[in-house]
Design a protein around this motif. Structure first.
Motif, short mmCIF file in Angstrom:
data_model
loop_
_atom_site.label_atom_id
_atom_site.label_comp_id
_atom_site.label_asym_id
_atom_site.label_seq_id
_atom_site.Cartn_x
_atom_site.Cartn_y
_atom_site.Cartn_z
N LEU A 1 13.91 -4.77 -55.12
CA LEU A 1 13.19 -4.99 -56.83
C LEU A 1 11.53 -3.92 -56.04
O LEU A 1 11.16 -2.80 -57.04
CB LEU A 1 13.92 -5.40 -57.28
CG LEU A 1 14.83 -5.26 -58.00
CD1 LEU A 1 15.06 -6.16 -59.11
CD2 LEU A 1 15.23 -3.92 -58.21
N GLY A 2 11.26 -5.36 -55.71
CA GLY A 2 9.29 -5.05 -55.86
C GLY A 2 9.23 -3.93 -54.86
O GLY A 2 8.36 -3.10 -54.71
N ALA A 3 10.12 -4.00 -53.43
CA ALA A 3 9.78 -3.02 -52.16
C ALA A 3 9.96 -1.15 -52.93
O ALA A 3 10.02 -1.05 -52.67
CB ALA A 3 10.13 -3.06 -51.00
N LEU A 4 10.99 -1.30 -53.57
CA LEU A 4 11.74 -0.24 -53.86
C LEU A 4 10.92 0.74 -54.56
O LEU A 4 10.18 1.44 -55.29
CB LEU A 4 13.09 0.01 -54.50
CG LEU A 4 13.82 1.06 -55.43
CD1 LEU A 4 14.23 1.53 -53.87
CD2 LEU A 4 15.34 0.72 -55.89
N GLY A 5 10.40 -0.54 -55.38
CA GLY A 5 9.28 -0.53 -56.47
C GLY A 5 8.06 0.83 -56.16
O GLY A 5 7.11 1.38 -56.50
N VAL B 1 4.32 -4.07 -62.42
CA VAL B 1 5.11 -4.58 -62.21
C VAL B 1 6.41 -4.42 -60.94
O VAL B 1 6.72 -5.86 -60.89
CB VAL B 1 6.58 -3.72 -63.27
CG1 VAL B 1 8.19 -4.50 -63.56
CG2 VAL B 1 6.56 -3.42 -64.83
N SER B 2 6.09 -3.59 -59.87
CA SER B 2 6.25 -4.09 -58.79
C SER B 2 5.55 -4.89 -57.96
O SER B 2 6.58 -5.75 -57.18
CB SER B 2 5.98 -2.86 -57.97
OG SER B 2 7.36 -1.71 -58.28
N GLY B 3 4.02 -5.61 -58.36
CA GLY B 3 3.89 -6.05 -57.99
C GLY B 3 3.77 -8.10 -58.79
O GLY B 3 3.78 -8.40 -57.43
N ALA C 1 8.25 -7.14 -46.75
CA ALA C 1 9.60 -7.04 -46.93
C ALA C 1 11.00 -7.34 -45.59
O ALA C 1 11.76 -7.93 -45.61
CB ALA C 1 10.05 -6.15 -48.23
N ALA C 2 10.48 -6.14 -45.16
CA ALA C 2 10.96 -5.41 -43.66
C ALA C 2 11.26 -7.13 -42.90
O ALA C 2 12.64 -7.55 -42.51
CB ALA C 2 11.14 -4.84 -42.64
N VAL C 3 9.92 -7.83 -42.79
CA VAL C 3 9.62 -8.59 -41.73
C VAL C 3 10.64 -10.13 -42.00
O VAL C 3 11.02 -10.69 -41.57
CB VAL C 3 8.10 -9.13 -41.18
CG1 VAL C 3 8.20 -10.49 -40.77
CG2 VAL C 3 7.21 -8.03 -40.38
N ALA D 1 5.86 -12.40 -57.21
CA ALA D 1 7.30 -13.74 -57.56
C ALA D 1 8.72 -14.30 -57.01
O ALA D 1 8.74 -15.50 -56.48
CB ALA D 1 8.09 -13.09 -59.07
N ALA D 2 9.10 -12.61 -54.94
CA ALA D 2 9.75 -13.04 -54.19
C ALA D 2 8.72 -14.06 -53.27
O ALA D 2 9.66 -14.70 -52.88
CB ALA D 2 9.54 -11.85 -54.19
#
Length: 358
Positions: free
Chosen positions: A279-283, A297-299, A240-242, A304-305
């Motif tokens: 949202l996924g990274a936070l979860g 759910v996070s996965g 997510a950061a990259v 989807a992202a």
């Protein structure tokens, strides 16, 4: 009506205040093509146009489900093999098996999407007749041909329990080829004349690699038990950061072409990708550690992202090819930068020559 006349003695009957002034009304500091330093242009810079407003280049005729799906599934497969190898070597058997299976299914789907876009399966085989390191298409074809059997063998041997050493070798081979499989589609897209892809050639591989890591982490979170998903959670945060940093850097650098990533269908998809990634990274960082439903759910959000990112990049490329300004303006900006650099070098040379004079 003018009453002036040209005679041997000069102009007779001219009206005062009608003399042409060089460069009047133009921006200061512009140079004529042949003029001395400091002269200004007599005409303004022409605006871009195209024949009957038609695109300067031919827009891609590919279907989004084929090519964007090919991008997404290839990234999921390549990054998934890397995570699978790590899980296998650290004793996370359930996560490793799930990722091996998902990578095999994903690469099969990616190849199917590519063949469907090509129209006939033999066209893919024909691409293997040539090995050309300078061609992203040629190298990508060979990558798929080498990676697919390795990923398939790793999954089959893991499920059946046969030939554990061969399965370990296949797992490592797929992991070594995985990063190239995840990133080469970005090089393939940037090698085209499509402005949104070509102008982002520096950052697009990082966008695709980060997005692939996000997708593989999402798959691992959905399929592995919480006690085995620590590597997936770290991969989700890193990916997510990259991806986020690379997208922002690309939008800052490509200038006016960045509009195609912010507006229209591509803009909606890229914004959805940012929200779902966050949202996924936070979860993944918090509730996924101890809750299987939260991890699932996070996965799903991360998967989807990643899909939204790939489809957003695809639609941005189509939009940039359809509008002639995204082809003409970057070319003009590069030309002006080169002229400014040449003018700066000429000025430095003149100053150096004057300094050497006694």
């Amino acid at each position: 009506m003018s009453t002036s006349d040209v005679t041997k003695g000069g102009i007779r009957g001219e009206r005062p205040g009608r003399e042409a002034e060089v460069g009047r009304g133009l921006r200061p500091g512009r140079r004529g093509r042949r003029g001395r330093r400091g002269e200004e242009l007599m005409v303004p810079q022409a605006e871009f146009t195209s024949y009957y407003g038609r695109p300067v280049i031919t827009p891609p005729s590919w279907q989004a489900r084929d090519i964007a799906g090919y991008f997404f599934l290839g990234g999921l497969a390549g990054a998934g093999s890397v995570l699978a190898a790590g899980s296998h070597l650290t004793g996370r058997r359930t996560a490793a098996r799930a990722l091996k299976i998902s990578s095999t299914v994903a690469i099969a789907g990616s190849a199917a999407a590519l063949v469907h876009d090509l129209g006939r399966p033999e066209r893919f085989a024909n691409m293997l007749r040539v090995f050309k390191p300078t061609s992203p298409m040629s190298m990508g074809s060979w990558l798929l041909a080498a990676y697919g059997p390795a990923a398939g063998a790793a999954a089959v041997l893991d499920v059946t329990g046969l030939l554990p050493r061969a399965g370990r070798t296949a797992t490592i081979a797929a992991a070594l080829l995985g990063p190239a499989v995840a990133a080469y589609t970005a090089v393939l897209a940037a090698d085209t004349a499509v402005p949104a892809w070509h102008e982002g050639y520096r950052e697009l591989p990082f966008v695709f690699t980060g997005s692939a890591a996000v997708a593989a982490a999402g798959m691992a979170l959905m399929t592995a038990p919480p006690e085995e998903n620590a590597p997936a959670r770290r991969a989700a945060l890193l990916g997510a950061a990259v991806e986020t940093a690379a997208v922002r850097a690309m939008e800052r650098r490509v200038g006016v072409v960045a509009e195609t990533y912010r507006h229209g269908r591509a803009g909606r998809l890229m914004r959805a990708a940012r929200v779902l990634t966050a949202l996924g990274a936070l979860g993944a960082a918090l509730p996924a550690r101890c809750s299987r439903p939260a991890a699932a759910v996070s996965g799903a959000a991360l998967l989807a992202a990643s899909a939204c990112t790939r489809f957003g990049v695809f639609h941005a490329g189509v939009a940039s090819a359809e509008d002639p300004k995204y082809t003409v303006l970057p070319q003009r900006e590069r030309l002006e930068r080169r002229q400014a650099e040449q003018a700066g070098k000429s000025g430095e040379t003149e100053r150096a020559e004057r300094a050497e004079q006694p």
